[in-house]
Design a protein around this motif. Structure first.
Motif, PDB file in Angstrom:
ATOM      1  N   PRO A 281      18.146  36.505  67.908  1.00  0.00           N
ATOM      2  CA  PRO A 281      18.652  37.788  67.409  1.00  0.00           C
ATOM      3  C   PRO A 281      17.834  39.002  67.843  1.00  0.00           C
ATOM      4  O   PRO A 281      18.329  40.121  67.790  1.00  0.00           O
ATOM      5  CB  PRO A 281      18.562  37.625  65.882  1.00  0.00           C
ATOM      6  N   TRP A 282      16.599  38.804  68.271  1.00  0.00           N
ATOM      7  CA  TRP A 282      15.714  39.940  68.528  1.00  0.00           C
ATOM      8  C   TRP A 282      16.098  40.648  69.820  1.00  0.00           C
ATOM      9  O   TRP A 282      16.303  40.024  70.850  1.00  0.00           O
ATOM     10  CB  TRP A 282      14.257  39.468  68.632  1.00  0.00           C
ATOM     11  N   HIS A 283      16.132  41.987  69.781  1.00  0.00           N
ATOM     12  CA  HIS A 283      16.344  42.750  71.013  1.00  0.00           C
ATOM     13  C   HIS A 283      15.068  42.778  71.847  1.00  0.00           C
ATOM     14  O   HIS A 283      15.099  42.823  73.069  1.00  0.00           O
ATOM     15  CB  HIS A 283      16.762  44.186  70.679  1.00  0.00           C
TER      16      HIS A 283
ATOM     17  N   HIS B 274       5.022  47.653  67.129  1.00  0.00           N
ATOM     18  CA  HIS B 274       5.957  47.205  66.102  1.00  0.00           C
ATOM     19  C   HIS B 274       6.294  48.352  65.155  1.00  0.00           C
ATOM     20  O   HIS B 274       7.463  48.600  64.839  1.00  0.00           O
ATOM     21  CB  HIS B 274       5.355  46.015  65.343  1.00  0.00           C
TER      22      HIS B 274
ATOM     23  N   THR C  39      10.085  49.931  64.955  1.00  0.00           N
ATOM     24  CA  THR C  39      10.854  49.725  63.713  1.00  0.00           C
ATOM     25  C   THR C  39      11.425  51.042  63.180  1.00  0.00           C
ATOM     26  O   THR C  39      12.288  51.016  62.305  1.00  0.00           O
ATOM     27  CB  THR C  39      10.012  49.072  62.592  1.00  0.00           C
TER      28      THR C  39
ATOM     29  N   LYS D  73      16.220  51.897  63.422  1.00  0.00           N
ATOM     30  CA  LYS D  73      16.766  50.881  62.504  1.00  0.00           C
ATOM     31  C   LYS D  73      17.820  49.996  63.176  1.00  0.00           C
ATOM     32  O   LYS D  73      18.229  48.979  62.623  1.00  0.00           O
ATOM     33  CB  LYS D  73      17.379  51.551  61.260  1.00  0.00           C
ATOM     34  N   GLN D  74      18.276  50.412  64.353  1.00  0.00           N
ATOM     35  CA  GLN D  74      19.279  49.604  65.060  1.00  0.00           C
ATOM     36  C   GLN D  74      18.647  48.366  65.707  1.00  0.00           C
ATOM     37  O   GLN D  74      19.358  47.450  66.116  1.00  0.00           O
ATOM     38  CB  GLN D  74      19.939  50.413  66.207  1.00  0.00           C
ATOM     39  N   LEU D  75      17.343  48.380  65.849  1.00  0.00           N
ATOM     40  CA  LEU D  75      16.691  47.318  66.621  1.00  0.00           C
ATOM     41  C   LEU D  75      16.262  46.156  65.746  1.00  0.00           C
ATOM     42  O   LEU D  75      15.756  46.347  64.644  1.00  0.00           O
ATOM     43  CB  LEU D  75      15.451  47.871  67.335  1.00  0.00           C
ATOM     44  N   CYS D  76      16.447  44.966  66.287  1.00  0.00           N
ATOM     45  CA  CYS D  76      15.896  43.758  65.668  1.00  0.00           C
ATOM     46  C   CYS D  76      14.659  43.381  66.480  1.00  0.00           C
ATOM     47  O   CYS D  76      14.763  43.102  67.675  1.00  0.00           O
ATOM     48  CB  CYS D  76      16.944  42.648  65.688  1.00  0.00           C
TER      49      CYS D  76
ATOM     50  N   GLY E 235      11.245  41.172  67.151  1.00  0.00           N
ATOM     51  CA  GLY E 235      10.556  39.907  66.874  1.00  0.00           C
ATOM     52  C   GLY E 235       9.048  40.117  66.828  1.00  0.00           C
ATOM     53  O   GLY E 235       8.497  40.799  67.689  1.00  0.00           O
TER      54      GLY E 235
END
Ligand SMILES: [Zn+2]
Length: 248
Positions: A162-164, A180, A184, A187-190, A192
């Motif tokens: 799932p992580w971009h 990180h 962060t 908010k659109q980004l996942c 890891g």
């Protein structure tokens, strides 16, 4: 193993870069030396993630420009020899990668194996060593740039990642935490953290050898490959990464 008109084993981009950041890209290229006849693979297989990190070189090059940083890139496919594997790793010259048999990597003699180490692996790492040594009293923060596959064929259908973008480190967390915290804010980004991989002694030779052993700040940055399709995608990711490094 290389004719004089073939691609260089490694390239150093922006050698006079003034940034504290030093960029490395182990899996920048899917080139195979002529003598190895495409390793017995099809063009499609050589274009796939088993042979390189698609898009990673473009991200690294854009970062080099935006940061005014020096970048060292490997010139040949990870299937010729994986410059990010420890010499003891069975995956150094992978006989099978993500379920694909690599014909030219079966049952290598000691001499054939040593030729690949001497021709590709050793000069690449000597180049990184030399660049860091030359920096002497300058601060060096190592960023290792990779891309990762959205899913691995051999892990089955449930392996979607799932992580971009994924970040990791070994020991010194500061740079990873800075990235990180910056990323962060979108908010659109996942994102890891120690995903999709943790830094590992066998599988992440470059960071261990050149950053951890020297006590340098460092981070491994992995962008998911489907995020890097299209002309502007790599540049956009480089901008995001630089913004995160500069946020406070
Ligand atoms: Zn990689």
């Amino acid at each position: 193993m290389l004719r004089s008109d073939e691609t260089e084993v490694f390239s150093v981009i922006n050698p006079e870069g003034q940034s504290d950041y030093l960029l490395v890209c182990d899996h920048a290229s899917n080139k195979v030396p002529l003598i190895l006849n495409d390793l017995g693979l099809t063009p499609k297989q050589l274009h796939d993630h088993i042979a390189w990190d698609p898009g990673a070189a473009k991200v690294a090059e854009a970062l080099a420009q935006l940061l005014d940083a020096t970048l060292i890139m490997s010139g040949y496919s990870r299937l010729v020899i994986d410059c990010n594997r420890a010499l003891i790793s069975p995956q150094l010259i992978a006989p099978i990668s993500d379920g694909i048999k690599v014909p030219a990597n079966q049952n290598l003699t000691h001499k054939e194996r040593q030729q690949r180490i001497d021709t590709f692996f050793t000069p690449y790492h000597q180049a990184i060593n030399a660049v860091i040594d030359q920096r002497k009293d300058r601060v060096t923060k190592l960023l290792s740039i990779h891309s990762f596959s959205p899913a691995l064929a051999e892990s089955g259908k449930d392996s979607a990642r799932p992580w971009h973008i994924g970040l990791s480190f070994k020991g010194k967390a500061e740079l990873t935490d800075l990235l990180h915290a910056g990323l962060t804010q979108n908010k659109q980004l996942c994102i890891g953290y120690h995903q999709p991989y943790e830094v590992d002694e066998e599988f992440d030779f470059t960071l261990i050898e050149h950053a951890v052993k020297r006590g340098l700040d460092h981070a491994m940055i992995e962008v998911r490959q489907d995020q890097l399709v299209g002309e502007q995608a790599a540049k956009q990711w480089a901008h995001r990464i630089v913004s995160a490094l500069n946020h406070s």
